[in-house]
Write an enzyme that holds these catalytic residues in place. Structure first.
Site, mmCIF file in Angstrom:
data_model
loop_
_atom_site.group_PDB
_atom_site.id
_atom_site.type_symbol
_atom_site.label_atom_id
_atom_site.label_comp_id
_atom_site.label_asym_id
_atom_site.label_seq_id
_atom_site.Cartn_x
_atom_site.Cartn_y
_atom_site.Cartn_z
ATOM 1 N N ASN A 12 -16.018 -14.112 -39.790
ATOM 2 C CA ASN A 12 -15.919 -14.812 -38.507
ATOM 3 C C ASN A 12 -15.351 -13.802 -37.515
ATOM 4 O O ASN A 12 -14.143 -13.598 -37.431
ATOM 5 C CB ASN A 12 -15.011 -16.033 -38.633
ATOM 6 C CG ASN A 12 -14.890 -16.813 -37.340
ATOM 7 O OD1 ASN A 12 -15.309 -16.368 -36.280
ATOM 8 N ND2 ASN A 12 -14.294 -17.988 -37.424
ATOM 9 N N ARG A 94 -20.467 -16.123 -39.012
ATOM 10 C CA ARG A 94 -20.396 -17.162 -37.986
ATOM 11 C C ARG A 94 -20.872 -16.549 -36.671
ATOM 12 O O ARG A 94 -20.319 -15.563 -36.192
ATOM 13 C CB ARG A 94 -18.974 -17.672 -37.824
ATOM 14 C CG ARG A 94 -18.856 -18.724 -36.709
ATOM 15 C CD ARG A 94 -17.425 -18.954 -36.316
ATOM 16 N NE ARG A 94 -17.349 -19.947 -35.239
ATOM 17 C CZ ARG A 94 -16.468 -19.883 -34.250
ATOM 18 N NH1 ARG A 94 -15.608 -18.881 -34.179
ATOM 19 N NH2 ARG A 94 -16.446 -20.805 -33.314
ATOM 20 N N HIS A 183 -18.522 -25.791 -32.454
ATOM 21 C CA HIS A 183 -17.811 -26.294 -33.640
ATOM 22 C C HIS A 183 -18.778 -26.972 -34.618
ATOM 23 O O HIS A 183 -18.381 -27.827 -35.414
ATOM 24 C CB HIS A 183 -16.716 -27.314 -33.270
ATOM 25 C CG HIS A 183 -15.575 -26.752 -32.478
ATOM 26 N ND1 HIS A 183 -14.875 -27.507 -31.552
ATOM 27 C CD2 HIS A 183 -15.005 -25.527 -32.455
ATOM 28 C CE1 HIS A 183 -13.925 -26.772 -31.006
ATOM 29 N NE2 HIS A 183 -13.986 -25.552 -31.535
ATOM 30 N N ARG A 244 -8.108 -25.298 -21.940
ATOM 31 C CA ARG A 244 -9.323 -25.605 -21.188
ATOM 32 C C ARG A 244 -9.233 -27.000 -20.580
ATOM 33 O O ARG A 244 -8.712 -27.930 -21.190
ATOM 34 C CB ARG A 244 -10.559 -25.523 -22.084
ATOM 35 C CG ARG A 244 -10.806 -24.155 -22.691
ATOM 36 C CD ARG A 244 -12.099 -24.160 -23.503
ATOM 37 N NE ARG A 244 -12.236 -22.952 -24.295
ATOM 38 C CZ ARG A 244 -12.485 -22.933 -25.594
ATOM 39 N NH1 ARG A 244 -12.641 -24.066 -26.258
ATOM 40 N NH2 ARG A 244 -12.606 -21.785 -26.246
ATOM 41 N N GLU A 387 -14.635 -24.620 -42.414
ATOM 42 C CA GLU A 387 -15.799 -23.963 -41.835
ATOM 43 C C GLU A 387 -16.283 -22.798 -42.698
ATOM 44 O O GLU A 387 -17.489 -22.560 -42.803
ATOM 45 C CB GLU A 387 -15.467 -23.490 -40.414
ATOM 46 C CG GLU A 387 -15.229 -24.647 -39.454
ATOM 47 C CD GLU A 387 -14.766 -24.203 -38.085
ATOM 48 O OE1 GLU A 387 -15.627 -24.012 -37.205
ATOM 49 O OE2 GLU A 387 -13.548 -24.043 -37.897
#
Length: 403
Positions: A12, A94, A183, A244, A387
């Protein structure tokens, strides 16, 4: 006869970090986990942990992703788990943005690399790092399948009514403006694990997945397929996040330009790095925010209330999208660990069949579990995301299929 290779290295690659895990898919066992962070700095750090062994930490200069991955390879080799092992079946990467084209895991070739590169304008921070990781891994093991697993892939099943913005079609198509979602590997894994927790097949279950970390997103999953998600062209849209803003009137941007005299880059920084929880109260750690709320801090209370209000709006909206909801699943750092967030998010939604059991919700645990009352019409679940396991599973399945 030598056994079929069964190990998958998952990479990742972020803008300044590389997270990695080595897994043996024959039994689903983790063999090593690690992280290189602060790539490009003199104070880069590596933490490597072989499963069953002692962690090793290292600090120094790591110039780029090429150097970082070579450092990872060297650490794995010290444990007899090097990239030259004949037991390594593939390397799974990823990749954040796959656009409309990549709807499933894909073996990387020159055409795939070119398309990932072409998508850089819609993922300028993430896709370059993913490309760097792939190219370095190719150089280290040119004989090994490199598989790209895309964050956006799970959301490509959204209907056009959910994926398109209501702007001029020609302009949108010319600039690839649509809702992609992110995601995706987490939403895919958690929706499937939620079905398993309920003792049902994924195709028989409708789930609202709430991935709540520093970045946060929601998805509506009908029968194993995503039909809506909160993030859009970029990860900025949707829920209130750590830094965010999430959903906002786009005219705020024009106002800040015209009245505030801010540049596009300044507004980009404001909305992505100085908004959300940190913009509201100066903290983006939910544990600290809850401590401040409990101490009577009104600014922290307002930030928490805004966070929960947005979360409830999405639960209600996705309930309407799905028509029938079997479960709401909380995952990621906040979703898995912040009991007050789970309780507040469903309080007042009893008419929709949603509630948490106070005692069950307060219990901390590592596994998937229900926190709703036994007679609840809609299950409320805590499902730890994984993940890396999802990337490894998808990578290995593709390699085995093509073997």
């Amino acid at each position: 006869m030598s056994p079929t290779p069964s190990r998958v290295l998952v990479l990742n690659s972020g803008s300044s970090s590389v997270k990695y895990q080595l897994l043996d898919m024959r039994g689903g066992d983790r063999l090593a986990v690690g992280l290189v962070e602060r790539i490009g700095e003199e104070t880069a750090r590596l933490k490597h942990t072989p499963v069953g062994g002692e962690s090793r930490e290292w600090s120094g200069s790591v110039a780029d992703h090429d150097a970082a991955l070579k450092t990872v390879a060297a650490e794995l080799a010290k444990d007899g788990l090097g990239l030259d092992s004949p037991e390594l079946a593939a390397i799974g990467h990823r990749v954040v943005h796959g656009g409309k084209r990549f709807t499933e895991p894909t073996v990387v070739d020159d055409a795939v690399l070119a398309e990932i590169e072409r998508l850089i304008p819609v993922a300028p921070l993430h896709n370059p790092a993913g490309l760097a990781g792939i190219r370095t891994a190719q150089a280290l093991r040119p004989d090994l399948p490199q598989v790209a697993v895309f964050d956006t892939a799970f959301h490509t099943t959204m209907p056009e009514s959910a994926a398109r913005y209501a702007i001029d079609v020609e302009t949108a198509d010319a600039h690839r403006i649509r809702r992609y979602g992110f995601h995706g590997t987490s939403h895919a894994y958690v929706s499937r694990e939620t079905a398993k927790l309920l003792g049902k097949a994924p195709g028989d279950v409708n789930v609202i997945v709430l991935h709540l970390g520093n970045g946060a997103s929601a998805s509506a999953v009908r029968g194993g397929r995503c039909v809506d998600t909160s993030m859009g062209l970029t990860p900025l849209e949707g829920l209130v996040m750590g830094t965010r803003s999430g959903d906002m009137d786009p005219a705020v941007i024009f106002h800040l330009m015209r009245v505030g005299g801010m540049s596009a880059d300044e507004i980009d920084t404001l909305l992505n790095k100085r908004s959300g929880l940190i913009g509201l109260c100066g903290d983006n750690d939910m544990r600290e925010i809850r401590r401040r709320v409990d101490a009577g801090d009104e600014r922290a209370r307002l930030a928490f209330d805004i966070y929960i209000h947005r979360l409830k709006k999405y639960i209600g909206a996705y309930y309407a999208v799905l028509g029938r909801v079997d479960a709401v699943a909380f995952t990621a750092g906040v979703g898995e660990n912040a009991a007050p967030v789970r309780e507040a998010a469903v309080t007042g939604l009893e008419g929709l069949g949603l509630a948490v059991d106070g005692e069950l919700n307060a219990v901390r645990g590592d596994g998937a579990r229900l926190v709703s009352p036994a007679d609840a019409r809609v299950a409320v679940a805590v499902v730890p995301t994984d993940e890396e396991m999802e990337i490894a599973t998808q990578t290995y399945a593709l390699v085995e299929k093509e073997r």
